[in-house]
Design a protein around this motif. Structure first.
Motif, PDB file in Angstrom:
ATOM      1  N   GLY A 163       0.704  -1.313   0.086  1.00 39.65           N
ATOM      2  CA  GLY A 163       0.136   0.154   0.099  1.00 39.65           C
ATOM      3  C   GLY A 163       0.716   1.277   0.010  1.00 39.65           C
ATOM      4  N   VAL A 164       2.132   1.150  -0.445  1.00 40.47           N
ATOM      5  CA  VAL A 164       2.878   2.480  -0.451  1.00 40.47           C
ATOM      6  C   VAL A 164       2.717   3.255  -1.771  1.00 40.47           C
ATOM      7  CG1 VAL A 164       5.132   3.209  -0.582  1.00 40.47           C
ATOM      8  CG2 VAL A 164       4.943   1.291   0.667  1.00 40.47           C
ATOM      9  N   LEU A 165       2.081   4.603  -1.254  1.00 42.55           N
ATOM     10  CA  LEU A 165       1.876   5.559  -2.527  1.00 42.55           C
ATOM     11  C   LEU A 165       3.198   6.045  -3.201  1.00 42.55           C
ATOM     12  CD1 LEU A 165      -0.685   7.431  -0.735  1.00 42.55           C
ATOM     13  CD2 LEU A 165      -1.167   5.901  -2.286  1.00 42.55           C
ATOM     14  N   SER A 166       3.023   6.032  -4.381  1.00 40.56           N
ATOM     15  CA  SER A 166       4.090   6.555  -5.346  1.00 40.56           C
ATOM     16  C   SER A 166       3.846   8.177  -5.374  1.00 40.56           C
ATOM     17  CB  SER A 166       4.145   6.091  -6.711  1.00 40.56           C
ATOM     18  OG  SER A 166       2.933   6.284  -7.479  1.00 40.56           O
ATOM     19  N   ALA A 167       4.853   8.702  -6.077  1.00 47.09           N
ATOM     20  CA  ALA A 167       4.580  10.076  -6.096  1.00 47.09           C
ATOM     21  C   ALA A 167       3.532  10.251  -7.068  1.00 47.09           C
ATOM     22  CB  ALA A 167       5.803  10.835  -6.777  1.00 47.09           C
ATOM     23  N   ALA A 168       3.344   9.477  -8.178  1.00 44.11           N
ATOM     24  CA  ALA A 168       2.010   9.654  -9.145  1.00 44.11           C
ATOM     25  C   ALA A 168       0.779   9.415  -8.182  1.00 44.11           C
ATOM     26  CB  ALA A 168       2.223   8.562 -10.164  1.00 44.11           C
ATOM     27  N   ASP A 169       0.737   8.347  -7.204  1.00 45.76           N
ATOM     28  CA  ASP A 169      -0.304   7.967  -6.758  1.00 45.76           C
ATOM     29  C   ASP A 169      -0.816   9.422  -5.707  1.00 45.76           C
ATOM     30  OD1 ASP A 169      -0.762   5.471  -7.432  1.00 45.76           O
ATOM     31  OD2 ASP A 169       0.687   4.827  -6.007  1.00 45.76           O
ATOM     32  N   LYS A 170       0.207  10.048  -5.223  1.00 46.55           N
ATOM     33  CA  LYS A 170      -0.263  11.077  -4.198  1.00 46.55           C
ATOM     34  C   LYS A 170      -0.619  12.226  -5.236  1.00 46.55           C
ATOM     35  CE  LYS A 170       3.345   9.847  -0.856  1.00 46.55           C
ATOM     36  NZ  LYS A 170       4.658  10.241  -0.114  1.00 46.55           N
ATOM     37  N   GLN A 171      -0.057  12.632  -6.354  1.00 45.41           N
ATOM     38  CA  GLN A 171      -0.691  13.478  -7.227  1.00 45.41           C
ATOM     39  C   GLN A 171      -2.037  13.167  -7.638  1.00 45.41           C
ATOM     40  OE1 GLN A 171       0.460  16.363  -7.821  1.00 45.41           O
ATOM     41  NE2 GLN A 171      -1.520  16.705  -9.079  1.00 45.41           N
ATOM     42  N   GLN A 172      -2.378  12.019  -7.669  1.00 48.99           N
ATOM     43  CA  GLN A 172      -3.760  11.521  -8.080  1.00 48.99           C
ATOM     44  C   GLN A 172      -4.664  11.819  -7.025  1.00 48.99           C
ATOM     45  OE1 GLN A 172      -4.833  10.195 -10.971  1.00 48.99           O
ATOM     46  NE2 GLN A 172      -6.672   9.995 -10.494  1.00 48.99           N
ATOM     47  N   VAL A 173      -4.323  11.486  -5.942  1.00 49.83           N
ATOM     48  CA  VAL A 173      -5.141  12.016  -4.521  1.00 49.83           C
ATOM     49  C   VAL A 173      -5.423  13.461  -4.413  1.00 49.83           C
ATOM     50  CG1 VAL A 173      -5.026  11.948  -2.117  1.00 49.83           C
ATOM     51  CG2 VAL A 173      -4.247   9.800  -3.420  1.00 49.83           C
ATOM     52  N   ARG A 174      -4.097  14.343  -4.597  1.00 49.11           N
ATOM     53  CA  ARG A 174      -4.366  15.655  -4.737  1.00 49.11           C
ATOM     54  C   ARG A 174      -5.398  15.985  -5.800  1.00 49.11           C
ATOM     55  NH1 ARG A 174       1.052  15.440  -2.895  1.00 49.11           N
ATOM     56  NH2 ARG A 174       1.825  15.117  -4.894  1.00 49.11           N
ATOM     57  N   ALA A 175      -4.997  15.631  -6.961  1.00 50.49           N
ATOM     58  CA  ALA A 175      -6.161  15.985  -8.095  1.00 50.49           C
ATOM     59  C   ALA A 175      -7.509  15.715  -7.740  1.00 50.49           C
ATOM     60  CB  ALA A 175      -5.495  15.380  -9.339  1.00 50.49           C
TER      61      ALA A 175
END
Length: 185
Positions: free
Chosen positions: A109-121
């Motif tokens: 369940g480790v979020l990548s930078a792209a995952d974190k960007q998806q959450v922010r978006a």
């Protein structure tokens, strides 16, 4: 062409509540279920999301029986937003929304930078970005609805199943939600 459809679907808890449900949902369309409390709308949505087993018949997603999908594959195809989600202490709104990325993160369940960007978006899309660092248990019910929608959007599903999506929202919030849903569709 129908993306999600049912064939002689029966739903319920133990014994069928409703039978012979024929539903056809197309990509890019909004489909609303309207009925009184206790009519089976939530039960139908939970069955469509495979949170409840069918009591008969089948749910087809992109032409394939829903039961044939792995949980992660199913989560990439559809997301279910329920209005009453268990509240966990000391969890930020960002973390709640980020739960929608788990079908993409692997076992840890480790979020990548792209995952974190998806959450922010997603938080930005539902106008909940200012809530990201706030404790999920210490925001209003209407704000929770927005964060839960962001979590569903984070899954990047082809179908969003929303149970009472306008619950707890004021008139302005309801209008904003409908605009967001039209944009997503």
């Amino acid at each position: 062409m129908s993306y999600c459809e049912t064939q002689a679907l029966a739903i319920g808890y133990g014994a069928p509540l409703l039978r012979d449900i024929a539903l056809h949902a197309e990509r890019g369309k909004i489909l609303a279920l309207i009925g009184p409390n206790g009519a089976g709308k939530s039960t139908l949505l939970k069955t469509l999301a495979a949170q409840l087993p069918t009591q008969g018949g089948a749910v087809l997603l992109d032409g394939q029986n829903l039961a044939a999908y792995t949980p992660n594959a199913r989560a990439r195809k559809l997301a279910l937003m329920l209005p009453h989600t268990a509240r966990t202490e000391l969890t930020t709104c960002f973390d709640v929304a980020a739960a929608g990325r788990y079908p993409y993160t692997g076992r840890l369940g480790v979020l990548s930078a792209a995952d974190k960007q998806q959450v922010r978006a997603a938080l930005e899309l539902v106008q909940a970005a200012p809530l990201a660092d706030r404790d999920f248990t210490k925001i209003s019910d209407g704000q929770r609805q927005r964060v839960l929608l962001a979590r569903a959007v984070c899954q990047q599903p082809e179908i969003l199943l929303l149970d009472e999506p306008t619950s707890f929202l004021d008139a302005k919030g309801k209008a904003e939600l409908m605009t967001i849903l039209q944009t997503l569709a």
